[in-house]
Write a protein that holds these residues in place. Structure first.
Motif, PDB file in Angstrom:
ATOM      1  N   LEU A   6       0.829  -1.199   0.000  1.00  0.00           N
ATOM      2  CA  LEU A   6       0.000   0.000   0.000  1.00  0.00           C
ATOM      3  C   LEU A   6       0.866   1.252   0.000  1.00  0.00           C
ATOM      4  CD1 LEU A   6      -2.828   1.378   0.412  1.00  0.00           C
ATOM      5  CD2 LEU A   6      -2.383   1.206   2.867  1.00  0.00           C
ATOM      6  N   ILE A   7       0.598   2.168  -0.913  1.00  0.00           N
ATOM      7  CA  ILE A   7       1.217   3.497  -0.878  1.00  0.00           C
ATOM      8  C   ILE A   7       0.307   4.353  -0.011  1.00  0.00           C
ATOM      9  CG2 ILE A   7       2.123   5.437  -2.196  1.00  0.00           C
ATOM     10  CD1 ILE A   7       3.488   2.801  -2.817  1.00  0.00           C
ATOM     11  N   TYR A   8       0.724   4.584   1.218  1.00  0.00           N
ATOM     12  CA  TYR A   8      -0.159   5.203   2.210  1.00  0.00           C
ATOM     13  C   TYR A   8      -0.210   6.725   2.078  1.00  0.00           C
ATOM     14  CZ  TYR A   8      -2.320   6.072   6.762  1.00  0.00           C
ATOM     15  OH  TYR A   8      -3.166   6.467   7.753  1.00  0.00           O
ATOM     16  N   SER A   9       0.932   7.365   1.892  1.00  0.00           N
ATOM     17  CA  SER A   9       0.995   8.824   1.761  1.00  0.00           C
ATOM     18  C   SER A   9       0.778   9.238   0.311  1.00  0.00           C
ATOM     19  CB  SER A   9       2.362   9.339   2.229  1.00  0.00           C
ATOM     20  OG  SER A   9       2.602   9.020   3.569  1.00  0.00           O
ATOM     21  N   ARG A  10       0.575  10.505   0.138  1.00  0.00           N
ATOM     22  CA  ARG A  10       0.480  11.033  -1.222  1.00  0.00           C
ATOM     23  C   ARG A  10       1.896  11.228  -1.750  1.00  0.00           C
ATOM     24  NH1 ARG A  10      -3.610  13.284  -4.104  1.00  0.00           N
ATOM     25  NH2 ARG A  10      -3.033  14.564  -5.886  1.00  0.00           N
ATOM     26  N   LEU A  26      -1.006  -0.640  -4.284  1.00  0.00           N
ATOM     27  CA  LEU A  26      -2.315  -0.041  -4.065  1.00  0.00           C
ATOM     28  C   LEU A  26      -2.062   1.391  -3.611  1.00  0.00           C
ATOM     29  CD1 LEU A  26      -4.087  -2.888  -2.023  1.00  0.00           C
ATOM     30  CD2 LEU A  26      -4.188  -2.495  -4.487  1.00  0.00           C
ATOM     31  N   ASP A  27      -2.378   2.350  -4.449  1.00  0.00           N
ATOM     32  CA  ASP A  27      -2.051   3.738  -4.154  1.00  0.00           C
ATOM     33  C   ASP A  27      -3.271   4.472  -3.606  1.00  0.00           C
ATOM     34  OD1 ASP A  27      -1.022   6.279  -3.975  1.00  0.00           O
ATOM     35  OD2 ASP A  27      -0.234   6.346  -6.018  1.00  0.00           O
ATOM     36  N   ALA A  28      -3.185   4.856  -2.334  1.00  0.00           N
ATOM     37  CA  ALA A  28      -4.298   5.568  -1.703  1.00  0.00           C
ATOM     38  C   ALA A  28      -4.269   7.056  -1.998  1.00  0.00           C
ATOM     39  CB  ALA A  28      -4.269   5.347  -0.196  1.00  0.00           C
ATOM     40  N   VAL A  29      -3.251   7.524  -2.701  1.00  0.00           N
ATOM     41  CA  VAL A  29      -3.045   8.937  -3.063  1.00  0.00           C
ATOM     42  C   VAL A  29      -3.296   9.883  -1.880  1.00  0.00           C
ATOM     43  CG1 VAL A  29      -3.456   8.595  -5.521  1.00  0.00           C
ATOM     44  CG2 VAL A  29      -5.385   9.171  -4.052  1.00  0.00           C
ATOM     45  N   GLY A  30      -2.937   9.440  -0.707  1.00  0.00           N
ATOM     46  CA  GLY A  30      -3.051  10.279   0.478  1.00  0.00           C
ATOM     47  C   GLY A  30      -4.431  10.349   1.093  1.00  0.00           C
ATOM     48  N   LYS A  31      -5.385   9.612   0.547  1.00  0.00           N
ATOM     49  CA  LYS A  31      -6.750   9.633   1.079  1.00  0.00           C
ATOM     50  C   LYS A  31      -6.944   8.492   2.076  1.00  0.00           C
ATOM     51  CE  LYS A  31      -8.698  11.715  -3.101  1.00  0.00           C
ATOM     52  NZ  LYS A  31      -9.699  11.576  -4.194  1.00  0.00           N
ATOM     53  N   PRO A  32      -7.985   8.568   2.921  1.00  0.00           N
ATOM     54  CA  PRO A  32      -8.251   7.459   3.849  1.00  0.00           C
ATOM     55  C   PRO A  32      -8.381   6.139   3.104  1.00  0.00           C
ATOM     56  CG  PRO A  32      -9.577   9.369   4.427  1.00  0.00           C
ATOM     57  CD  PRO A  32      -8.928   9.699   3.113  1.00  0.00           C
ATOM     58  N   VAL A  33      -7.657   5.137   3.576  1.00  0.00           N
ATOM     59  CA  VAL A  33      -7.578   3.884   2.824  1.00  0.00           C
ATOM     60  C   VAL A  33      -8.935   3.207   2.675  1.00  0.00           C
ATOM     61  CG1 VAL A  33      -5.168   3.477   3.402  1.00  0.00           C
ATOM     62  CG2 VAL A  33      -6.946   2.637   4.950  1.00  0.00           C
ATOM     63  N   GLU A  34      -9.811   3.362   3.696  1.00  0.00           N
ATOM     64  CA  GLU A  34     -11.110   2.712   3.627  1.00  0.00           C
ATOM     65  C   GLU A  34     -12.018   3.335   2.566  1.00  0.00           C
ATOM     66  OE1 GLU A  34     -11.426   5.857   6.912  1.00  0.00           O
ATOM     67  OE2 GLU A  34      -9.936   4.457   6.092  1.00  0.00           O
ATOM     68  N   ALA A  51       5.354   8.432   3.749  1.00  0.00           N
ATOM     69  CA  ALA A  51       6.270   9.529   4.055  1.00  0.00           C
ATOM     70  C   ALA A  51       6.372   9.619   5.568  1.00  0.00           C
ATOM     71  CB  ALA A  51       5.758  10.838   3.465  1.00  0.00           C
ATOM     72  N   GLY A  52       7.577   9.823   6.071  1.00  0.00           N
ATOM     73  CA  GLY A  52       7.807   9.736   7.510  1.00  0.00           C
ATOM     74  C   GLY A  52       6.985  10.687   8.341  1.00  0.00           C
ATOM     75  N   GLY A  53       6.614  11.840   7.786  1.00  0.00           N
ATOM     76  CA  GLY A  53       5.858  12.815   8.547  1.00  0.00           C
ATOM     77  C   GLY A  53       4.358  12.611   8.517  1.00  0.00           C
ATOM     78  N   THR A  54       3.863  11.695   7.682  1.00  0.00           N
ATOM     79  CA  THR A  54       2.430  11.441   7.598  1.00  0.00           C
ATOM     80  C   THR A  54       1.950  10.715   8.851  1.00  0.00           C
ATOM     81  OG1 THR A  54       2.533  11.261   5.184  1.00  0.00           O
ATOM     82  CG2 THR A  54       0.605  10.313   6.271  1.00  0.00           C
ATOM     83  N   PRO A  55       0.931  11.238   9.540  1.00  0.00           N
ATOM     84  CA  PRO A  55       0.450  10.556  10.750  1.00  0.00           C
ATOM     85  C   PRO A  55      -0.010   9.135  10.454  1.00  0.00           C
ATOM     86  CG  PRO A  55      -0.431  12.788  10.626  1.00  0.00           C
ATOM     87  CD  PRO A  55       0.231  12.519   9.303  1.00  0.00           C
ATOM     88  N   LEU A  56       0.507   8.199  11.209  1.00  0.00           N
ATOM     89  CA  LEU A  56       0.141   6.794  11.083  1.00  0.00           C
ATOM     90  C   LEU A  56       0.030   6.240  12.499  1.00  0.00           C
ATOM     91  CD1 LEU A  56      -0.442   4.451   9.188  1.00  0.00           C
ATOM     92  CD2 LEU A  56       2.003   4.027   9.004  1.00  0.00           C
TER      93      LEU A  56
END
Length: 319
Positions: A6-10, A26-34, A51-56
């Motif tokens: 999964l590409i989680y961040s944009r 699977l590219d979420a393009v920075g949107k909520p995965v659900e 990206a390291g700064g994206t809240p996870l």
């Protein structure tokens, strides 16, 4: 069949296309995965790139029940809740040192541009004021870098690159970090306050975390003095931005060079109006060489994970 990642961040496609040759992305393009994928698809995701700064956070991890690897694109991992990951037996990896030289270059660019007043002198030429010999109070000679005391907060890979570059400009280098390094020729200061009192150019190269949040505050800025400068290429959260704005407006310090901000991509409007600030859009690691190196680290981490091996660039939860 390729493993799903999964590409989680944009992230721009140019940064992720190398991964597509090895994994099913699977590219979420920075949107909520659900919102982007069905639950059965998310249930197959064992690894993600972020990206390291994206809240996870914990709740985000729980949306991916099979998740066992979080791979950060870049050296930072401050957005990842390491304790939550450890509690779920999720390994975390990053790309340590892959962009250190590029970030070091931007630190020096900001340092020189701020001290030599690039935002002032460039329009002075473009406007024709120089050719017209129009006087400007902002054109008075600034202090140079040679002989200045430059303090570096954080002496990891990036801090070392900055120190070497600063020393080449005939400045004296001091530093404060959690570790004192006997192999370095630079002066070690025993505390952050001591570093600020010693130097007049303060470069932030420390990792972001709860222990560094807003540690560069009004009191510390005051220690730099009216000829002092702040350069930040780490994370915006390290600086108390309202305190920085106040110090710049009152000329409690001379200037600042910033590549990062607390709420990106939004730089405070007060900062954008000030002539004694140089601003760049978090471009420290944004060179072709850095991206090739960071992508190599991501690929190495993912390949090791899916092979059941230890990550070559694993981040450990230390608290």
């Amino acid at each position: 069949m390729p493993d799903k990642v999964l590409i989680y961040s944009r992230l721009p496609r140019s940064m992720t296309q190398r991964f597509a040759a090895h994994f099913d992305l699977l590219d979420a393009v920075g949107k909520p995965v659900e919102e982007m994928f069905a639950a059965d698809e998310l249930a197959q995701v064992r690894a993600l790139i972020t990206a390291g700064g994206t809240p996870l956070r914990a709740a985000d991890m729980d949306k991916l029940p099979a998740l066992k690897a979080i791979i950060c694109y870049g050296t930072g991992y401050d957005g990842v809740d390491l304790k939550a990951a450890a509690a779920r037996n999720i390994v975390v990896g990053n790309s340590p040192g892959a962009n250190a030289s590029s970030v070091g270059d931007v630190a020096m660019m900001l340092l020189l541009a701020t001290m030599r007043r690039l935002p002032v002198v460039d329009p002075y030429v473009r406007s024709g004021d120089w050719a017209a010999a129009k006087p400007s109070p902002l054109m008075k000679p600034p202090m140079g870098l040679a002989g200045r005391k430059v303090g570096i907060y954080g002496m990891g890979e990036i801090g070392r690159k900055i120190a070497a570059r600063v020393a080449a400009f005939e400045a004296e280098v001091g530093y404060f970090s959690r570790t004192r390094y006997d192999d370095l020729p630079y002066r070690y200061l025993p505390s952050l306050d001591a570093l600020a009192e010693w130097c007049s150019v303060f470069v932030i190269a420390v990792r972001a975390g709860t222990d560094t949040n807003h540690v560069v505050n009004a009191d510390l800025l005051a220690k730099l003095g009216a000829d002092g400068y702040v350069i930040n290429i780490s994370r915006g959260s390290v600086i108390d931005e309202p305190a920085l704005v106040a110090a710049l407006k009152s000329h409690a310090i001379a200037g600042a060079g910033l590549d990062v901000y607390e709420t990106e991509p939004h730089a405070p409007s007060e900062l954008t109006k000030l002539p004694n600030v140089v601003l760049t859009p978090h471009i420290g690691g944004n060179t072709q060489e850095s991206h090739v190196a960071m992508q190599a680290c991501v690929l190495a981490n993912l390949t090791a994970f899916f092979a059941g091996e230890k990550l070559p660039y694993e981040v450990r939860c230390t608290s």
